[in-house]
Write an enzyme that holds these catalytic residues in place. Structure first.
Site, PDB file in Angstrom:
ATOM      1  N   SER A   1       0.973  -1.175  -0.067  1.00 17.03           N
ATOM      2  CA  SER A   1      -0.082  -0.067   0.062  1.00 17.03           C
ATOM      3  C   SER A   1       0.845   1.156   0.118  1.00 17.03           C
ATOM      4  O   SER A   1       0.235   2.333  -0.442  1.00 17.03           O
ATOM      5  CB  SER A   1      -0.802   0.146   1.063  1.00 17.03           C
ATOM      6  OG  SER A   1      -0.146   0.255   2.166  1.00 17.03           O
TER       7      SER A   1
ATOM      8  N   HIS B   1      -5.881  -4.237  -1.724  1.00 14.81           N
ATOM      9  CA  HIS B   1      -5.584  -3.140  -2.820  1.00 14.81           C
ATOM     10  C   HIS B   1      -5.849  -3.403  -4.057  1.00 14.81           C
ATOM     11  O   HIS B   1      -5.219  -2.791  -5.067  1.00 14.81           O
ATOM     12  CB  HIS B   1      -4.360  -2.515  -2.489  1.00 14.81           C
ATOM     13  CG  HIS B   1      -4.318  -1.463  -1.412  1.00 14.81           C
ATOM     14  ND1 HIS B   1      -5.073  -0.294  -1.151  1.00 14.81           N
ATOM     15  CD2 HIS B   1      -3.872  -1.930  -0.205  1.00 14.81           C
ATOM     16  CE1 HIS B   1      -4.725   0.240   0.085  1.00 14.81           C
ATOM     17  NE2 HIS B   1      -4.220  -0.660   0.760  1.00 14.81           N
TER      18      HIS B   1
ATOM     19  N   LYS C   1     -12.443  -1.345   0.566  1.00 12.99           N
ATOM     20  CA  LYS C   1     -11.955  -0.685  -0.311  1.00 12.99           C
ATOM     21  C   LYS C   1     -12.598  -0.355  -1.778  1.00 12.99           C
ATOM     22  O   LYS C   1     -13.675   0.222  -1.598  1.00 12.99           O
ATOM     23  CB  LYS C   1     -10.454  -0.779  -0.523  1.00 12.99           C
ATOM     24  CG  LYS C   1      -9.516  -0.943   0.884  1.00 12.99           C
ATOM     25  CD  LYS C   1      -8.262  -1.470   0.642  1.00 12.99           C
ATOM     26  CE  LYS C   1      -7.496  -0.841   1.985  1.00 12.99           C
ATOM     27  NZ  LYS C   1      -7.165  -1.925   2.649  1.00 12.99           N
TER      28      LYS C   1
END
Ligand SMILES: *Cc1c(COP(=O)(O)O)cnc(C)c1O
Length: 413
Positions: free
Chosen positions: A196, A224, A255
């Site tokens: 990240s 992610h 997310k």
């Protein structure tokens, strides 16, 4: 009695404060999205994990409302007592189909999925081999297991052990760890799909090759990546062309997939059955609420129908990275919507990154600076995150503001 510890906390807190390391939370007074309201003022958000722009999407809000109307607010139970509804099973099937895995099990968060996945599977006679930059929840999950642990240098696939001249610390590559752990019963390699801070992508092809050579399982946390990495947004296994070779995927719904909460493990049927009976955050924590389940089903349906959102995100990312590089910013190259703008080469870089971010907010652009200990010393940065919720005009406004502030603070010409 609240006694000695009060003073201790006050003293220690002051130390963190004086070091400039207190996390101050800015308060948003609107929905999450490309345009938000902070302190009564409209600004553009460039630091959310809202990769597909779904956080406040009307279809998701409708799906959440519908799930509340039809299945209620909460289930007041863990899954195995009376916390499983038909929609929970539907979501598990949809996710495993989408990811190309056999089965799936839901958790309240990916932090819980990672907290639950290692301990039941890997015991004392086993080994977990983990990338040095893996997410905190992987580190904590591994700590809960009795397995032996090998840590390999971030992204280092080699059969080497080296001493870092800067830190004096010695580190190993993945293949060396696999050689050293050969006497263990089962072995599992654990990695983030995307890291990240730099937005770099795990070398899954090499990892899977090594796993096959040394008979180890591969676990990828694709928090992610799920929803947008790879041609059809399945994640880093699709991006790296290793679908069918990754054994366990954990991911979050917090997310790209709507951004509320929830997570899961997707894997083989036997492993998921095992988790349903053994994973402690699953057995001893409440079921995912219907609103989240209903909306996440909607997300998977949207992503299965069309690649429009991930395609737009890809184009936005490419546009922003190219323009910002052309203007003269120091950007870690890559393809991920995490775009780290580096300040390390300028004097006083930590303060500079903070001042820069504050000035950006004056210009109506919300971005966050990251300094030590979140990133290594000298790697201070502003981490921009691009979204499919951004329109071209939003990207242009951000680039314009970056350029203006960059010139003002003398870091670009
Ligand atoms: C965000 C993140 C998590 C935590 O996910 P939650 O669902 O918010 O608990 C876990 N792993 C990685 C790699 C992440 O980026």
């Amino acid at each position: 009695m609240y006694g000695k510890i009060k003073e201790y906390l006050a003293t220690e807190f002051k130390k963190i404060q004086d070091a400039g390391l207190i996390k101050n939370e800015r308060v948003i007074e609107s929905q999450q999205g490309a345009e938000i309201i902070v302190k009564g003022k409209k600004c553009l958000n460039f630091c959310a994990n809202n990769y597909l722009g779904l956080s406040s999407h009307p279809d998701l809000i409708n799906a959440a409302h519908k799930a509340i109307d039809e299945r209620g607010f909460g289930l007041s139970s863990v899954r195995f007592i009376c916390g499983t509804q038909d929609i929970h099973k539907t979501l598990e099937h949809k996710i495993s189909d989408f990811l190309g895995m056999e089965d799936c099990i839901l958790f309240s968060s990916c932090f819980d999925a990672n907290g639950g996945v290692f301990e039941p599977l890997m015991e004392e006679e086993d080994a977990i081999i983990t990338d040095a930059l893996n997410h905190a929840s992987i580190i904590d999950g591994i700590r809960l297991s009795k397995a032996k642990r090998w840590i390999y240098n971030h992204g280092d696939m080699r059969d080497v052990e080296e001493t870092d001249s800067a830190t004096g610390k010695s580190g190993k590559g993945l293949e060396r760890c696999l050689k050293e752990s050969q006497s263990c019963r089962f072995r599992l390699i654990a990695t983030d799909g995307v890291f990240s801070m730099d937005g770099d992508i795990a070398k899954l092809k090499e990892i899977c090759d090594l796993a096959e050579k040394y008979d180890a399982l591969v676990m990828v946390d694709d928090s992610h990546a799920t929803g947008f990495m790879g041609k059809t947004g399945k994640g880093t296994h699709e991006y790296n062309d290793v679908m069918g070779r990754v054994d366990i995927i954990t991911t979050t719904f917090g997310k790209a997939l709507g951004g509320a909460s929830g997570g899961c493990i997707a894997s083989y049927k036997e492993i998921i059955d095992w988790m349903r009976n053994k994973a402690r955050p699953y057995l001893f924590s409440n079921t995912v609420p219907p609103a989240v389940v209903g909306a996440t089903i909607k997300v998977i349906d949207i992503l299965t129908k069309s690649t429009e959102l991930r395609d737009k995100l890809e184009q936005n990312t490419k546009y922003f990275r190219e323009k910002m590089t052309a203007v003269g910013f120091d950007i870690i190259p890559g393809v991920h919507p995490i775009v780290p703008i580096m300040f390390g080469k300028y004097p006083n870089c930590s303060k500079l990154a903070v001042d820069f971010a504050n000035r950006m907010l004056d210009e109506g652009i919300y971005v966050t600076p990251f300094s030590f200990p979140v990133v290594p010393k000298g790697k201070d940065r502003i981490r921009v995150q691009i979204s499919a919720g951004h329109e071209k005009q939003h990207l242009d406004m951000a680039i314009e503001a970056f350029t203006k502030v960059g010139r003002e603070l003398n870091i670009i010409k």
